[in-house]
Design a protein around this motif. Structure first.
Motif, short mmCIF file in Angstrom:
data_model
loop_
_atom_site.label_atom_id
_atom_site.label_comp_id
_atom_site.label_asym_id
_atom_site.label_seq_id
_atom_site.Cartn_x
_atom_site.Cartn_y
_atom_site.Cartn_z
N GLU A 137 0.83 -1.20 0.00
CA GLU A 137 0.00 0.00 0.00
C GLU A 137 0.87 1.26 0.00
N ILE A 138 0.39 2.28 -0.70
CA ILE A 138 0.99 3.61 -0.59
C ILE A 138 -0.13 4.63 -0.49
N ILE A 139 0.20 5.75 0.13
CA ILE A 139 -0.73 6.87 0.20
C ILE A 139 -0.05 8.10 -0.37
N ILE A 140 -0.82 8.88 -1.09
CA ILE A 140 -0.32 10.13 -1.68
C ILE A 140 -1.09 11.28 -1.04
N THR A 141 -0.36 12.25 -0.52
CA THR A 141 -0.95 13.47 0.02
C THR A 141 -0.32 14.66 -0.70
N ALA A 142 -1.04 15.78 -0.73
CA ALA A 142 -0.53 16.96 -1.42
C ALA A 142 -1.10 18.23 -0.82
N ASP A 143 -0.40 19.32 -1.03
CA ASP A 143 -0.88 20.63 -0.64
C ASP A 143 -0.34 21.65 -1.63
N THR A 144 -1.18 22.61 -1.98
CA THR A 144 -0.79 23.64 -2.94
C THR A 144 -0.98 25.01 -2.31
N VAL A 145 0.01 25.88 -2.51
CA VAL A 145 -0.07 27.27 -2.04
C VAL A 145 0.32 28.21 -3.17
N VAL A 146 -0.13 29.44 -3.04
CA VAL A 146 0.23 30.51 -3.96
C VAL A 146 1.05 31.52 -3.18
N ILE A 147 2.15 31.97 -3.77
CA ILE A 147 3.03 32.94 -3.11
C ILE A 147 3.19 34.16 -4.01
N ILE A 148 2.92 35.33 -3.44
CA ILE A 148 3.16 36.58 -4.16
C ILE A 148 3.75 37.58 -3.17
N ASN A 149 4.85 38.20 -3.56
CA ASN A 149 5.50 39.22 -2.73
C ASN A 149 5.66 38.80 -1.28
N ASP A 150 6.24 37.65 -1.05
CA ASP A 150 6.48 37.16 0.31
C ASP A 150 5.21 36.99 1.13
N GLU A 151 4.09 36.74 0.45
CA GLU A 151 2.82 36.47 1.13
C GLU A 151 2.26 35.15 0.59
N LEU A 152 1.80 34.33 1.52
CA LEU A 152 1.22 33.05 1.14
C LEU A 152 -0.30 33.19 1.05
N LEU A 153 -0.86 32.77 -0.07
CA LEU A 153 -2.31 32.79 -0.25
C LEU A 153 -2.80 31.35 -0.25
N GLY A 154 -3.62 31.02 0.72
CA GLY A 154 -4.24 29.71 0.77
C GLY A 154 -5.60 29.77 0.10
N LYS A 155 -6.57 29.10 0.71
CA LYS A 155 -7.94 29.12 0.18
C LYS A 155 -8.69 30.31 0.80
N PRO A 156 -9.48 31.01 0.00
CA PRO A 156 -10.21 32.16 0.54
C PRO A 156 -11.34 31.73 1.48
N LYS A 157 -11.62 32.60 2.45
CA LYS A 157 -12.67 32.31 3.44
C LYS A 157 -14.07 32.61 2.90
N ASN A 158 -14.17 33.57 1.98
CA ASN A 158 -15.46 33.99 1.43
C ASN A 158 -15.21 34.75 0.12
N ASN A 159 -16.28 35.23 -0.51
CA ASN A 159 -16.15 35.92 -1.79
C ASN A 159 -15.30 37.18 -1.70
N GLU A 160 -15.44 37.94 -0.63
CA GLU A 160 -14.67 39.18 -0.48
C GLU A 160 -13.18 38.86 -0.34
N HIS A 161 -12.88 37.80 0.40
CA HIS A 161 -11.48 37.38 0.55
C HIS A 161 -10.93 36.90 -0.80
#
Length: 185
Positions: free
Chosen positions: A62-86
């Motif tokens: 058995e093997i398991i695959i996990t992953a995570d993706t982030v966006v980086i702009i100007n030394d700031e990490l952007l994850g998933k937005p909390k709402n439409n305004e975010h």
């Protein structure tokens, strides 16, 4: 080998299927916090490893695959937005600029663990506020790092260029995953 994918992401599931793999899903809620001071480029691989640590592998085949993706702009990490305004705030930061998309992937068996990452440079053309809101309201990108999916409308009209893996921006660097899996097995 029996493959498990620990991801709720429909894009990761689709990409793994398109790679020709049969797999089962394993889902757990994981705390996605990371140590303060961790270099931003290392956050995605760190989180993929943390996700992997939450699962036990019981059999040698058995093997398991996990992953995570982030966006980086100007030394700031952007994850998933909390709402439409975010989401609008995030897209406004990316609008007309170039950013990095980093995906960390961990492959785990009963006997070993291997983590790697891939980085892609993405350039956005300048879109109007109305276009950004059109995207948010019609494509609902709240489950996507950086509040966008390159395979969606915004990728068709707003991404002027990419340098690196397209599938990495979707959340799973398929070519690199394939080569890492071949070495791992």
């Amino acid at each position: 080998m029996k493959i498990y994918l620990a991801s709720k992401s429909p894009r990761r599931q689709e990409l793994l299927k398109l790679m020709g793999f049969e797999f089962e899903l394993m889902i757990k809620e994981i705390d996605e916090s990371y140590p303060a001071g961790l270099p931003l480029i290392e956050v995605a691989p760190y989180l993929s490893k943390i996700k992997s640590d939450a699962f036990e592998i019981n059999y040698d085949d058995e093997i398991i695959i996990t992953a995570d993706t982030v966006v980086i702009i100007n030394d700031e990490l952007l994850g998933k937005p909390k709402n439409n305004e975010h989401a609008f705030e995030m897209l406004s930061k990316l609008n007309g600029r170039t950013h990095l998309v980093v995906t960390g992937v961990t492959i785990k068996s009963k006997k070993k663990v291997h983590t790697f990452s891939q980085t892609t440079k993405v350039a956005f053309s300048k879109l109007s506020d109305d276009q950004l809101w059109f995207y948010i309201l019609n494509y609902r990108p709240l489950d996507k790092a950086g509040a966008y999916g390159i395979q969606d409308w915004i990728g068709m009209v707003g991404v002027s260029s990419i340098e690196g893996s397209y599938t990495n921006v979707m959340g799973l660097p398929t070519e690199k995953l394939n080569s890492e899996l071949m070495r791992f097995l």
